[in-house]
Design a protein around this motif. Sequence first.
Motif, PDB file in Angstrom:
ATOM      1  N   LYS A   1      69.426 -28.909  34.931  1.00  0.00           N
ATOM      2  CA  LYS A   1      70.787 -28.523  34.541  1.00  0.00           C
ATOM      3  C   LYS A   1      71.836 -29.121  35.468  1.00  0.00           C
ATOM      4  CE  LYS A   1      69.715 -24.401  31.997  1.00  0.00           C
ATOM      5  NZ  LYS A   1      68.579 -23.601  32.094  1.00  0.00           N
TER       6      LYS A   1
ATOM      7  N   ASP B   1      72.286 -26.448  28.237  1.00  0.00           N
ATOM      8  CA  ASP B   1      71.596 -25.158  28.293  1.00  0.00           C
ATOM      9  C   ASP B   1      70.078 -25.285  28.266  1.00  0.00           C
ATOM     10  OD1 ASP B   1      74.120 -24.055  28.245  1.00  0.00           O
ATOM     11  OD2 ASP B   1      74.078 -23.673  26.092  1.00  0.00           O
ATOM     12  N   ASN B   2      69.567 -26.201  27.469  1.00  0.00           N
ATOM     13  CA  ASN B   2      68.117 -26.316  27.293  1.00  0.00           C
ATOM     14  C   ASN B   2      67.490 -27.434  28.114  1.00  0.00           C
ATOM     15  OD1 ASN B   2      68.196 -24.196  25.423  1.00  0.00           O
ATOM     16  ND2 ASN B   2      68.752 -25.601  23.782  1.00  0.00           N
TER      17      ASN B   2
END
Length: 136
Positions: free
Chosen positions: A47, A42-43
């Motif tokens: 991604k 997520d961070n």
Amino acid sequence: MKKILIAFFLLAGITTYAQEDVKVEGNTVTIKESSPVWPGCDNKADKDGCFNKMLMQHVKTNFKYPKNDKGEYIRGKVTIKMEVNEEGRVVVNSVDGKYPQLNAEAKRMMEAAPKMTPGKRGGKATAIKYTIPLTF
């Protein structure tokens, strides 16, 4: 007066039905699409790269080589056609390979993937399809 009303309703209709992540310029419509996000990615800035890394790690840790009638491990190639659905679950559509035991294990392994944040198209969750060739 008639022209003002027509312009008002036209403008109101355009703003009322505007979609998130959709850009219209002249005759070109651009819809933003995002890939599913693997848990823990997520961070991350990349991604998609994190998704690929975590998928391969999942394959390495969860695949169990099946054995044939002689007790030998079965090795070969499989092609998995799957999608991450609107709820973030992996759905295997088909597995193509030479050995049925290898196909069944590849399907089991992919369906054991964790629930993800689903992909989006135009701001709405949508199924994203993948075709993954693997050699075991």
